[in-house]
Design an enzyme around this catalytic site. Structure first.
Site, PDB file in Angstrom:
ATOM      1  N   ARG A 204       0.817  -1.209   0.000  1.00  0.00           N
ATOM      2  CA  ARG A 204       0.000   0.000   0.000  1.00  0.00           C
ATOM      3  C   ARG A 204       0.848   1.255   0.000  1.00  0.00           C
ATOM      4  NH1 ARG A 204      -0.786  -3.971   3.030  1.00  0.00           N
ATOM      5  NH2 ARG A 204      -2.681  -5.238   2.951  1.00  0.00           N
TER       6      ARG A 204
ATOM      7  N   LYS B 255     -14.771   1.013  -3.125  1.00  0.00           N
ATOM      8  CA  LYS B 255     -15.007   0.788  -1.698  1.00  0.00           C
ATOM      9  C   LYS B 255     -14.381   1.877  -0.849  1.00  0.00           C
ATOM     10  CE  LYS B 255     -14.348  -0.877   2.503  1.00  0.00           C
ATOM     11  NZ  LYS B 255     -13.364  -0.400   3.495  1.00  0.00           N
TER      12      LYS B 255
ATOM     13  N   PRO C  62     -20.323   1.608   1.638  1.00  0.00           N
ATOM     14  CA  PRO C  62     -19.126   0.804   1.373  1.00  0.00           C
ATOM     15  C   PRO C  62     -19.441  -0.692   1.460  1.00  0.00           C
ATOM     16  CG  PRO C  62     -18.713   2.487   3.052  1.00  0.00           C
ATOM     17  CD  PRO C  62     -20.190   2.441   2.828  1.00  0.00           C
TER      18      PRO C  62
ATOM     19  N   ASP D 232     -17.568  -4.189   1.654  1.00  0.00           N
ATOM     20  CA  ASP D 232     -16.338  -4.967   1.815  1.00  0.00           C
ATOM     21  C   ASP D 232     -16.715  -6.434   1.994  1.00  0.00           C
ATOM     22  OD1 ASP D 232     -17.414  -4.887   4.393  1.00  0.00           O
ATOM     23  OD2 ASP D 232     -15.452  -5.238   5.264  1.00  0.00           O
TER      24      ASP D 232
ATOM     25  N   GLN E 117     -25.617   0.421   6.751  1.00  0.00           N
ATOM     26  CA  GLN E 117     -24.403  -0.346   6.443  1.00  0.00           C
ATOM     27  C   GLN E 117     -23.518  -0.492   7.667  1.00  0.00           C
ATOM     28  OE1 GLN E 117     -20.207  -0.434   6.043  1.00  0.00           O
ATOM     29  NE2 GLN E 117     -21.280   1.451   6.376  1.00  0.00           N
TER      30      GLN E 117
ATOM     31  N   PHE F 136     -22.445  -3.915   9.427  1.00  0.00           N
ATOM     32  CA  PHE F 136     -21.019  -4.253   9.493  1.00  0.00           C
ATOM     33  C   PHE F 136     -20.593  -4.542  10.928  1.00  0.00           C
ATOM     34  CE2 PHE F 136     -16.641  -2.835  10.263  1.00  0.00           C
ATOM     35  CZ  PHE F 136     -15.954  -3.620   9.379  1.00  0.00           C
TER      36      PHE F 136
END
Length: 272
Positions: free
Chosen positions: A158, A200, A217, A219, A257, A261
């Site tokens: 990253r 995302k 988002p 994931d 969301q 999550f």
DNA sequence: GACCAGGACCATT
DNA sequence: AATGGTCATGGT
């Protein structure tokens, strides 16, 4: 407050017997929940608390948000399990950079990377007792370091993404603050032009920093919980998932969301 | 010691 | 358009 600070929307809060310690807008803060009130302490006197009220979104009427949710039993189960969960309004650069570091990482590891990045390149802040605290490093600061220095913070592949994006922000090629006022779809496209930022991560910034309440988002966890709750556990094509989300969750889909999550992540911890 | 984690990107079909 | 491989690291 615990659900809010541990639900994977932010990564720089630490819990101890003294409360929650973190950094908001370059200020060291300690938060303590006292019933329905939140007590805040800073290391330096404040002439206003607007910055903290904005961050915590305390003026958002949570009951109104919950009332806008669809009345489906699965979502209501998640709401009941995550009492008091709110969306924060984070600083765009810190939010973007943190989620750039998040890909295929567990939340505990993201926290470690963010902490190491901050203590290495961030500004040291005065703190009450305990260890010194560090702010999240600015885009200008990170734009000036070498990739190897970032990799030393354990962010692996990253690192080049973070470096390239920091440079685009630092040299003014991308102005994050100006994206706030664009329509959601347009802001999303601008964000996705940044290296390492796909749909995302863009959605995370739209929801957690810019405050678009309909940003959603998706994931691996959200995919899992949506599949389990609404598709009998079957695999669902991303495009089909998208249209379901737009159909089902309403104007505050992003809040829904976050409840889903946090619910699925705390329910299945240690399982399987 | 596998398996997986708040993904994005690129090269093949 | 749709898979499949790859990237780096460490928690469970």
């Amino acid at each position: 407050m615990e659900a809010t600070l541990t639900s994977g929307q932010t990564f720089n809060w630490e819990w101890s017997a003294d409360g929650w310690t973190g950094v908001v807008c370059g200020r060291w803060v300690r938060l303590q929940q006292e019933g329905s009130l939140i007590r805040a302490r800073t290391s330096e006197p404040q002439r206003t608390w607007d910055w903290l009220e904005e961050y915590l979104q305390v003026k958002v009427n949570l009951n109104e948000v919950l009332a806008s949710f669809p009345n489906d039993p699965h979502l209501q189960l998640a709401v009941a399990a995550c009492r008091g969960l709110r969306l924060l309004r984070q600083e765009p650069w810190e939010c973007l950079a943190s989620f750039l570091l998040s890909s295929t990482k567990q939340i505990v590891q993201i926290r470690q990377i963010v902490a190491m990045l901050s203590s290495t390149f961030g500004r040291q802040l005065s703190a009450l007792g305990g260890r010194p605290a560090f702010g999240f490093p600015s885009a200008d600061r990170l734009a000036a370091v070498r990739e190897a220095e970032l990799r030393a913070c354990k962010m692996g592949f990253r690192a080049p993404y973070l470096l390239a994006t920091a440079r685009l922000i630092a040299d003014g090629h991308c102005d994050l603050e100006s994206l706030r006022n664009l329509p959601l779809a347009e802001a999303r496209e601008r964000l996705m032009e940044l290296p390492g930022v796909g749909g995302k991560i863009a959605d995370c910034v739209l929801l957690f920093a810019f405050g678009f309440p309909e940003a959603f988002p998706v994931d691996v966890w959200v995919t899992k919980v949506l599949s389990r709750f609404y598709f009998r556990g079957r695999r669902v094509k991303p495009s089909r998932l998208r249209s379901f989300i737009e159909m089902h969750f309403g104007p505050n889909a992003g809040y829904a969301q976050q409840y889903l999550f946090h619910y699925i992540r705390t329910q299945t911890r240690g399982e399987q």
